[in-house]
Design a protein around this motif. Structure first.
Motif, PDB file in Angstrom:
ATOM      1  N   SER A  99       6.051  -0.995  -3.800  1.00 18.75           N
ATOM      2  CA  SER A  99       5.100  -1.255  -2.705  1.00 18.75           C
ATOM      3  C   SER A  99       4.990  -0.093  -1.734  1.00 18.75           C
ATOM      4  CB  SER A  99       5.529  -2.520  -1.950  1.00 18.75           C
ATOM      5  OG  SER A  99       6.806  -2.334  -1.346  1.00 18.75           O
ATOM      6  N   VAL A 100       5.934   0.851  -1.783  1.00 18.24           N
ATOM      7  CA  VAL A 100       5.826   2.029  -0.902  1.00 18.24           C
ATOM      8  C   VAL A 100       4.626   2.877  -1.296  1.00 18.24           C
ATOM      9  CG1 VAL A 100       6.981   4.148  -0.157  1.00 18.24           C
ATOM     10  CG2 VAL A 100       8.303   2.030  -0.433  1.00 18.24           C
ATOM     11  N   VAL A 101       4.393   3.034  -2.612  1.00 20.09           N
ATOM     12  CA  VAL A 101       3.291   3.879  -3.073  1.00 20.09           C
ATOM     13  C   VAL A 101       2.065   3.063  -3.465  1.00 20.09           C
ATOM     14  CG1 VAL A 101       4.833   5.717  -3.833  1.00 20.09           C
ATOM     15  CG2 VAL A 101       4.274   3.854  -5.406  1.00 20.09           C
ATOM     16  N   GLY A 108       3.217  -9.445  -4.597  1.00 15.84           N
ATOM     17  CA  GLY A 108       4.313  -9.780  -5.497  1.00 15.84           C
ATOM     18  C   GLY A 108       5.673  -9.506  -4.886  1.00 15.84           C
ATOM     19  N   PHE A 109       5.768  -8.438  -4.067  1.00 14.80           N
ATOM     20  CA  PHE A 109       7.041  -8.111  -3.433  1.00 14.80           C
ATOM     21  C   PHE A 109       7.461  -9.197  -2.432  1.00 14.80           C
ATOM     22  CE2 PHE A 109       8.800  -6.066   0.460  1.00 14.80           C
ATOM     23  CZ  PHE A 109      10.106  -5.995   0.024  1.00 14.80           C
ATOM     24  N   LEU A 110       6.524  -9.691  -1.625  1.00 13.05           N
ATOM     25  CA  LEU A 110       6.862 -10.735  -0.649  1.00 13.05           C
ATOM     26  C   LEU A 110       7.293 -12.031  -1.334  1.00 13.05           C
ATOM     27  CD1 LEU A 110       4.062 -10.179   2.028  1.00 13.05           C
ATOM     28  CD2 LEU A 110       6.461  -9.512   2.153  1.00 13.05           C
ATOM     29  N   VAL A 111       6.599 -12.394  -2.421  1.00 16.51           N
ATOM     30  CA  VAL A 111       6.992 -13.599  -3.163  1.00 16.51           C
ATOM     31  C   VAL A 111       8.375 -13.424  -3.782  1.00 16.51           C
ATOM     32  CG1 VAL A 111       6.425 -15.060  -5.130  1.00 16.51           C
ATOM     33  CG2 VAL A 111       4.616 -14.298  -3.579  1.00 16.51           C
ATOM     34  N   SER A 136      11.376   0.269   3.066  1.00 16.70           N
ATOM     35  CA  SER A 136      10.089   0.508   2.395  1.00 16.70           C
ATOM     36  C   SER A 136       8.920   0.265   3.338  1.00 16.70           C
ATOM     37  CB  SER A 136       9.984  -0.391   1.162  1.00 16.70           C
ATOM     38  OG  SER A 136       9.889  -1.754   1.553  1.00 16.70           O
ATOM     39  N   SER A 137       9.066  -0.712   4.255  1.00 17.69           N
ATOM     40  CA  SER A 137       7.983  -0.951   5.214  1.00 17.69           C
ATOM     41  C   SER A 137       7.827   0.210   6.194  1.00 17.69           C
ATOM     42  CB  SER A 137       8.247  -2.252   5.976  1.00 17.69           C
ATOM     43  OG  SER A 137       9.409  -2.129   6.797  1.00 17.69           O
ATOM     44  N   LEU A 138       8.919   0.932   6.419  1.00 11.95           N
ATOM     45  CA  LEU A 138       8.837   2.110   7.301  1.00 11.95           C
ATOM     46  C   LEU A 138       8.305   3.334   6.562  1.00 11.95           C
ATOM     47  CD1 LEU A 138      12.232   1.733   9.244  1.00 11.95           C
ATOM     48  CD2 LEU A 138       9.932   1.063   9.987  1.00 11.95           C
ATOM     49  N   VAL A 143       3.846   7.402   3.333  1.00 10.12           N
ATOM     50  CA  VAL A 143       3.333   7.778   2.019  1.00 10.12           C
ATOM     51  C   VAL A 143       1.857   7.422   1.891  1.00 10.12           C
ATOM     52  CG1 VAL A 143       3.599   7.377  -0.465  1.00 10.12           C
ATOM     53  CG2 VAL A 143       5.626   7.477   0.997  1.00 10.12           C
ATOM     54  N   ARG A 144       1.443   6.240   2.370  1.00  9.35           N
ATOM     55  CA  ARG A 144       0.051   5.802   2.308  1.00  9.35           C
ATOM     56  C   ARG A 144      -0.430   5.496   3.718  1.00  9.35           C
ATOM     57  NH1 ARG A 144      -1.586   3.867  -2.681  1.00  9.35           N
ATOM     58  NH2 ARG A 144      -3.636   3.767  -1.665  1.00  9.35           N
TER      59      ARG A 144
END
Length: 407
Positions: A99-101, A108-111, A136-138, A143-144
């Motif tokens: 999810s970072v990129v 899907g990551f939250l689930v 990853s949220s930071l 990154v995006r």
């Protein structure tokens, strides 16, 4: 057996709790409920992914190729949600990095993160993966980057969203642990209630059996003695035969009345089962007279000035002990004189002593269960006293009981 987690140890008597829940392990086959939950989780991940893809499509600076790759990765992340039961830790860790990129994979990551918090304890799996998710949220705004919002806003929103999902999953797990703990307590309470009821029934049966032995043994012994006398003395005078027949009749009648009373207790407990007056220390004279009428030599030495002043329970126990001791003396030492001595005072206790010397002649073989003295010992112990019995140096036998007599 499944137990509640550490936060619910106060619900259970045991100090060690197993955090594993029934849904933590993979079932061989999915149930209908599992299919419904998995489909809902897939739809939730797809919905979040589509909203994220739509937001990225309206944001300038993203090429069509990048958006297409994001959508493909997001679709793969949604499909990977079906693996959340088999590999919850690995799936959540991989999607946290993806999810970072690829922000579309955030659904899907939250689930996966929610499932991890539900099916695994907080330490170490949720703590480690949660830390990776916050990182990853930071990193995602770096990154995006989103030109329409600042880095701080994206970082705060992502972190808060991850914390909310993790907390929600932990809340669901805690509730399940609470339900399991309450079910276990209910099952244990039912088992303990059944055990208490069974124990109460056993104690009631023992009390009834002890009372039947104490009451009926005396009556039946009188019947046996007089019936044996009639058998071995068929030429006895008519007056003696009539007297023995009268004792047999009276003893049989009393035994029948006692048996009827005990059967009434079994049939309707608590409803007038104790209509007949219970024996007390004041009726000990009648017991001795009844034994003398049966041809037994009995000497009574009662040093209690007011037998009616003895508590009813203590007097009844003393009567039963003397009754059983005289019954044993009549069976095992026929022809010997038994001596009943009663002493005591309030505050010091009541002592009942029954002694008989060795029988003067041969003793006939008399069948017995051997439970009489055991029952007397239990009776005295339950009353808070003690009972000793045994043979003396002269071959005689003695029974000495002490019962508490409150002042």
């Amino acid at each position: 057996m499944t137990r509640a987690g550490p936060e619910f140890r106060w619900l259970l008597p045991s100090a060690v709790a197993d955090p594993e829940l029934p849904g933590d392990r993979v079932r061989p086959r999915r149930t209908v409920r599992d299919w419904v939950v998995d489909i809902c989780a897939f739809l939730a991940a797809a919905l979040i992914g589509m909203l994220t893809a739509d937001a990225l499509g309206r944001t300038p600076g993203h090429s069509d190729t990048v958006l297409l790759l994001d959508q493909l990765v997001g679709a793969a992340a949604c499909c990977a949600v079906w693996l959340r039961r088999r590999r919850p830790v690995g799936l959540a860790a991989v999607l946290a990095v993806v999810s970072v990129v690829a922000p579309v994979a955030s659904g899907g990551f939250l689930v996966a993160l929610f499932s991890l918090a539900v099916h695994r304890p907080f330490k170490p799996a949720v703590l480690v993966v949660g830390t990776l998710a916050v990182a990853s949220s930071l990193l995602q705004p770096v990154v995006r980057p989103d030109p329409t919002t600042s880095f701080l806003t994206n970082a705060v929103v992502g972190t808060v969203l991850i914390l909310l999902v993790t907390g929600w999953g932990m809340l669901v797990r805690s509730r399940r642990q609470l339900v399991l703990a309450l079910r276990e307590r209910a099952a244990r309470a039912e088992a303990e209630a059944a055990l208490r009821a069974e124990n109460a029934q056993r104690l009631a049966r023992e009390a009834i059996a002890r009372e039947m032995h104490d009451v009926l043994a005396h009556r039946l012994t009188l019947l046996s003695v007089h019936a044996g006398a009639l058998e071995f003395r068929p030429d006895a005078p008519p007056a003696q035969v009539a007297r023995a027949a009268g004792v047999i009749r009276d003893s049989a009648h009393e035994a029948l009345q006692d048996l009827r009373q005990i059967i009434g207790v079994l049939r309707s407990p608590g409803e007038g089962a104790d209509d007949r007056p219970q024996p007390t220390l004041a009726t000990l004279d009648a017991l001795v007279a009844e034994s003398r009428a049966a041809g037994m030599k009995v000497a009574l030495d009662s040093r209690i000035p007011d037998a009616a002043g003895v508590p009813a329970a203590t007097g009844r126990n003393a009567y039963r002990i003397a009754q059983e001791a005289l019954t044993n003396a009549r069976k095992h030492a026929p022809g010997a004189e038994a001596t009943v001595t009663v002493t005591g005072r309030p505050g010091e206790g009541l002592t009942v002593e029954v002694r008989n010397p060795a029988p003067p002649g041969p003793v006939p073989e008399v069948p017995g269960s051997g439970q009489g003295l055991i029952g007397l010992t239990e009776r005295a112990t339950l009353a808070g006293g003690r009972l000793d019995h045994g043979r003396g140096p002269d071959g005689g036998f003695s029974v000495v009981a002490w019962l508490p007599w409150p002042s």
